[in-house]
Design a protein around this motif. Structure first.
Motif, PDB file in Angstrom:
ATOM      1  N   TYR A   1       0.813  -1.215   0.000  1.00  0.00           N
ATOM      2  CA  TYR A   1       0.000   0.000   0.000  1.00  0.00           C
ATOM      3  C   TYR A   1       0.852   1.274   0.000  1.00  0.00           C
ATOM      4  O   TYR A   1       0.585   2.200  -0.775  1.00  0.00           O
ATOM      5  CB  TYR A   1      -0.983   0.016   1.176  1.00  0.00           C
ATOM      6  CG  TYR A   1      -1.740   1.312   1.243  1.00  0.00           C
ATOM      7  CD1 TYR A   1      -2.627   1.665   0.225  1.00  0.00           C
ATOM      8  CD2 TYR A   1      -1.535   2.218   2.274  1.00  0.00           C
ATOM      9  CE1 TYR A   1      -3.301   2.870   0.245  1.00  0.00           C
ATOM     10  CE2 TYR A   1      -2.209   3.428   2.305  1.00  0.00           C
ATOM     11  CZ  TYR A   1      -3.086   3.751   1.285  1.00  0.00           C
ATOM     12  OH  TYR A   1      -3.736   4.952   1.307  1.00  0.00           O
ATOM     13  N   HIS A   2       1.879   1.336   0.825  1.00  0.00           N
ATOM     14  CA  HIS A   2       2.688   2.571   0.888  1.00  0.00           C
ATOM     15  C   HIS A   2       3.380   2.882  -0.441  1.00  0.00           C
ATOM     16  O   HIS A   2       3.638   4.042  -0.746  1.00  0.00           O
ATOM     17  CB  HIS A   2       3.702   2.498   2.029  1.00  0.00           C
ATOM     18  CG  HIS A   2       4.792   1.484   1.818  1.00  0.00           C
ATOM     19  ND1 HIS A   2       4.595   0.120   1.960  1.00  0.00           N
ATOM     20  CD2 HIS A   2       6.071   1.654   1.448  1.00  0.00           C
ATOM     21  CE1 HIS A   2       5.725  -0.510   1.694  1.00  0.00           C
ATOM     22  NE2 HIS A   2       6.641   0.386   1.375  1.00  0.00           N
ATOM     23  N   LYS A   3       3.644   1.853  -1.251  1.00  0.00           N
ATOM     24  CA  LYS A   3       4.257   2.081  -2.560  1.00  0.00           C
ATOM     25  C   LYS A   3       3.221   2.401  -3.639  1.00  0.00           C
ATOM     26  O   LYS A   3       3.525   3.067  -4.618  1.00  0.00           O
ATOM     27  CB  LYS A   3       5.067   0.848  -2.986  1.00  0.00           C
ATOM     28  CG  LYS A   3       6.292   0.618  -2.127  1.00  0.00           C
ATOM     29  CD  LYS A   3       7.052  -0.604  -2.582  1.00  0.00           C
ATOM     30  CE  LYS A   3       8.266  -0.835  -1.699  1.00  0.00           C
ATOM     31  NZ  LYS A   3       8.967  -2.059  -2.092  1.00  0.00           N
ATOM     32  N   VAL A   4       1.996   1.923  -3.440  1.00  0.00           N
ATOM     33  CA  VAL A   4       0.917   2.161  -4.395  1.00  0.00           C
ATOM     34  C   VAL A   4       0.233   3.505  -4.134  1.00  0.00           C
ATOM     35  O   VAL A   4      -0.241   4.157  -5.065  1.00  0.00           O
ATOM     36  CB  VAL A   4      -0.112   0.996  -4.342  1.00  0.00           C
ATOM     37  CG1 VAL A   4      -1.345   1.295  -5.167  1.00  0.00           C
ATOM     38  CG2 VAL A   4       0.530  -0.305  -4.790  1.00  0.00           C
ATOM     39  N   LYS A   5       0.217   3.915  -2.891  1.00  0.00           N
ATOM     40  CA  LYS A   5      -0.509   5.129  -2.484  1.00  0.00           C
ATOM     41  C   LYS A   5      -0.214   6.342  -3.368  1.00  0.00           C
ATOM     42  O   LYS A   5      -1.155   7.049  -3.756  1.00  0.00           O
ATOM     43  CB  LYS A   5      -0.196   5.438  -1.020  1.00  0.00           C
ATOM     44  CG  LYS A   5      -0.938   6.627  -0.471  1.00  0.00           C
ATOM     45  CD  LYS A   5      -0.608   6.836   1.010  1.00  0.00           C
ATOM     46  CE  LYS A   5      -1.271   8.092   1.527  1.00  0.00           C
ATOM     47  NZ  LYS A   5      -0.972   8.297   2.971  1.00  0.00           N
ATOM     48  N   PRO A   6       1.050   6.619  -3.743  1.00  0.00           N
ATOM     49  CA  PRO A   6       1.306   7.795  -4.590  1.00  0.00           C
ATOM     50  C   PRO A   6       0.632   7.735  -5.964  1.00  0.00           C
ATOM     51  O   PRO A   6       0.496   8.757  -6.631  1.00  0.00           O
ATOM     52  CB  PRO A   6       2.828   7.807  -4.748  1.00  0.00           C
ATOM     53  CG  PRO A   6       3.344   6.996  -3.613  1.00  0.00           C
ATOM     54  CD  PRO A   6       2.286   5.981  -3.325  1.00  0.00           C
ATOM     55  N   PHE A   7       0.190   6.572  -6.379  1.00  0.00           N
ATOM     56  CA  PHE A   7      -0.447   6.404  -7.683  1.00  0.00           C
ATOM     57  C   PHE A   7      -1.968   6.516  -7.605  1.00  0.00           C
ATOM     58  O   PHE A   7      -2.636   6.500  -8.634  1.00  0.00           O
ATOM     59  CB  PHE A   7      -0.061   5.050  -8.291  1.00  0.00           C
ATOM     60  CG  PHE A   7       1.406   4.937  -8.585  1.00  0.00           C
ATOM     61  CD1 PHE A   7       1.919   5.332  -9.809  1.00  0.00           C
ATOM     62  CD2 PHE A   7       2.285   4.456  -7.624  1.00  0.00           C
ATOM     63  CE1 PHE A   7       3.265   5.239 -10.081  1.00  0.00           C
ATOM     64  CE2 PHE A   7       3.648   4.358  -7.886  1.00  0.00           C
ATOM     65  CZ  PHE A   7       4.133   4.761  -9.118  1.00  0.00           C
ATOM     66  N   LEU A   8      -2.515   6.601  -6.402  1.00  0.00           N
ATOM     67  CA  LEU A   8      -3.957   6.563  -6.211  1.00  0.00           C
ATOM     68  C   LEU A   8      -4.570   7.951  -6.117  1.00  0.00           C
ATOM     69  O   LEU A   8      -3.894   8.925  -5.789  1.00  0.00           O
ATOM     70  CB  LEU A   8      -4.295   5.770  -4.935  1.00  0.00           C
ATOM     71  CG  LEU A   8      -3.810   4.326  -4.907  1.00  0.00           C
ATOM     72  CD1 LEU A   8      -4.187   3.673  -3.577  1.00  0.00           C
ATOM     73  CD2 LEU A   8      -4.372   3.527  -6.071  1.00  0.00           C
ATOM     74  N   ARG A   9      -5.884   8.003  -6.328  1.00  0.00           N
ATOM     75  CA  ARG A   9      -6.650   9.238  -6.155  1.00  0.00           C
ATOM     76  C   ARG A   9      -6.920   9.455  -4.671  1.00  0.00           C
ATOM     77  O   ARG A   9      -6.956   8.503  -3.888  1.00  0.00           O
ATOM     78  CB  ARG A   9      -8.011   9.139  -6.873  1.00  0.00           C
ATOM     79  CG  ARG A   9      -7.925   8.958  -8.348  1.00  0.00           C
ATOM     80  CD  ARG A   9      -9.310   8.732  -8.979  1.00  0.00           C
ATOM     81  NE  ARG A   9      -9.985   7.616  -8.330  1.00  0.00           N
ATOM     82  CZ  ARG A   9     -11.229   7.649  -7.882  1.00  0.00           C
ATOM     83  NH1 ARG A   9     -11.974   8.720  -8.011  1.00  0.00           N
ATOM     84  NH2 ARG A   9     -11.762   6.597  -7.310  1.00  0.00           N
ATOM     85  N   GLN A  10      -7.158  10.682  -4.312  1.00  0.00           N
ATOM     86  CA  GLN A  10      -7.426  11.026  -2.916  1.00  0.00           C
ATOM     87  C   GLN A  10      -8.647  10.281  -2.377  1.00  0.00           C
ATOM     88  O   GLN A  10      -8.653   9.822  -1.245  1.00  0.00           O
ATOM     89  CB  GLN A  10      -7.599  12.542  -2.772  1.00  0.00           C
ATOM     90  CG  GLN A  10      -7.346  13.042  -1.370  1.00  0.00           C
ATOM     91  CD  GLN A  10      -5.987  12.626  -0.815  1.00  0.00           C
ATOM     92  OE1 GLN A  10      -4.954  12.709  -1.477  1.00  0.00           O
ATOM     93  NE2 GLN A  10      -5.982  12.144   0.412  1.00  0.00           N
TER      94      GLN A  10
ATOM     95  N   VAL B   1     -11.040   7.374 -18.817  1.00  0.00           N
ATOM     96  CA  VAL B   1     -10.810   5.931 -18.762  1.00  0.00           C
ATOM     97  C   VAL B   1     -10.332   5.507 -17.373  1.00  0.00           C
ATOM     98  O   VAL B   1      -9.340   6.031 -16.859  1.00  0.00           O
ATOM     99  CB  VAL B   1      -9.778   5.498 -19.828  1.00  0.00           C
ATOM    100  CG1 VAL B   1      -9.487   4.009 -19.730  1.00  0.00           C
ATOM    101  CG2 VAL B   1     -10.266   5.849 -21.221  1.00  0.00           C
ATOM    102  N   ALA B   2     -11.056   4.554 -16.769  1.00  0.00           N
ATOM    103  CA  ALA B   2     -10.673   3.989 -15.478  1.00  0.00           C
ATOM    104  C   ALA B   2      -9.559   2.973 -15.692  1.00  0.00           C
ATOM    105  O   ALA B   2      -9.638   2.120 -16.579  1.00  0.00           O
ATOM    106  CB  ALA B   2     -11.878   3.323 -14.826  1.00  0.00           C
ATOM    107  N   LYS B   3      -8.526   3.093 -14.877  1.00  0.00           N
ATOM    108  CA  LYS B   3      -7.402   2.151 -14.924  1.00  0.00           C
ATOM    109  C   LYS B   3      -7.051   1.743 -13.500  1.00  0.00           C
ATOM    110  O   LYS B   3      -7.504   2.343 -12.539  1.00  0.00           O
ATOM    111  CB  LYS B   3      -6.198   2.796 -15.610  1.00  0.00           C
ATOM    112  CG  LYS B   3      -6.426   3.088 -17.079  1.00  0.00           C
ATOM    113  CD  LYS B   3      -5.165   3.570 -17.744  1.00  0.00           C
ATOM    114  CE  LYS B   3      -5.374   3.712 -19.250  1.00  0.00           C
ATOM    115  NZ  LYS B   3      -4.146   4.162 -19.907  1.00  0.00           N
ATOM    116  N   CYS B   4      -6.197   0.758 -13.373  1.00  0.00           N
ATOM    117  CA  CYS B   4      -5.812   0.235 -12.071  1.00  0.00           C
ATOM    118  C   CYS B   4      -4.572   0.950 -11.538  1.00  0.00           C
ATOM    119  O   CYS B   4      -3.521   0.919 -12.180  1.00  0.00           O
ATOM    120  CB  CYS B   4      -5.555  -1.259 -12.171  1.00  0.00           C
ATOM    121  SG  CYS B   4      -5.048  -1.999 -10.604  1.00  0.00           S
ATOM    122  N   GLY B   5      -4.691   1.568 -10.369  1.00  0.00           N
ATOM    123  CA  GLY B   5      -3.556   2.236  -9.742  1.00  0.00           C
ATOM    124  C   GLY B   5      -2.472   1.255  -9.329  1.00  0.00           C
ATOM    125  O   GLY B   5      -1.288   1.580  -9.356  1.00  0.00           O
TER     126      GLY B   5
END
Length: 189
Positions: free
Chosen positions: A51-60, A99-103
């Protein structure tokens, strides 16, 4: 139906064509529906770990849901799944325009993590159901994927070939080779 190892496989993954057509569907499978992406038991731990590595790629909005509910939740069916934003899109969804994509996959593509995404997402439109003695491998037909069916037919790509990488990830290369053989035999009947 036919059996490969302990998997019962639907002929529909051989007989139907499919190639994702994001320009037409806009990634609706990650947004529509009333449940998050199904998760295998071991994937819940992976989501927590990365999660901590993926978090910067996610929406608020996704971050807020994950930090409130957790990296995964138990669905109404009692199975693990990804949490949803406002009961709609997966908390791990990001948008590239409309377009929805996977974070998670975006983090993978950028080299931040080595895990591509939940296997259920990678396998889609194939759905796996684990039973005590067997695993069911089925084709999930959903109207929002009609453009993918049309593109698959135009390109002559059967479902099982579209998800080849994911099937190998789930069952192994030898299993997939047996599937190729079974598909060839089925189509010549």
């Amino acid at each position: 139906m036919f059996q490969i190892g302990k998997a019962i496989v639907s002929e529909e993954i051989i007989e139907n064509d499919f190639v994702c057509n994001l320009s037409a569907c806009k990634g609706a499978c990650c947004v529509d529906g009333d449940a998050g992406a199904p998760l295998e038991e071991g994937e819940t731990e992976i989501l927590v770990d990365i999660y901590h590595k993926v978090k910067p790629f996610l929406r608020q909005e996704g971050i807020a849901v994950i930090e409130d509910k957790g990296a995964f939740v138990k669905g109404e069916d009692g199975e693990w799944e990804t949490p949803l934003v406002n009961g709609s899109e997966c908390a791990y969804v990001v948008f590239d325009g409309a377009v929805a994509k996977c974070g998670i996959e975006e983090a993978y593509n950028q080299g931040a993590i080595s895990w591509k995404k939940p296997v259920s997402c990678h396998l889609y439109p194939v759905r796996i159901k684990e039973y005590t003695e067997l695993t069911a491998v089925n084709y999930h037909k959903w109207q929002i994927c009609d453009p993918a069916c049309g593109l698959g037919a135009a390109l002559q790509v059967p479902v099982y070939r579209f998800v080849k990488e994911a099937l190998i990830r789930k069952f192994g290369a030898e299993w997939y080779q047996e599937l190729e053989t079974a598909a060839g035999e089925h189509l010549t009947q």
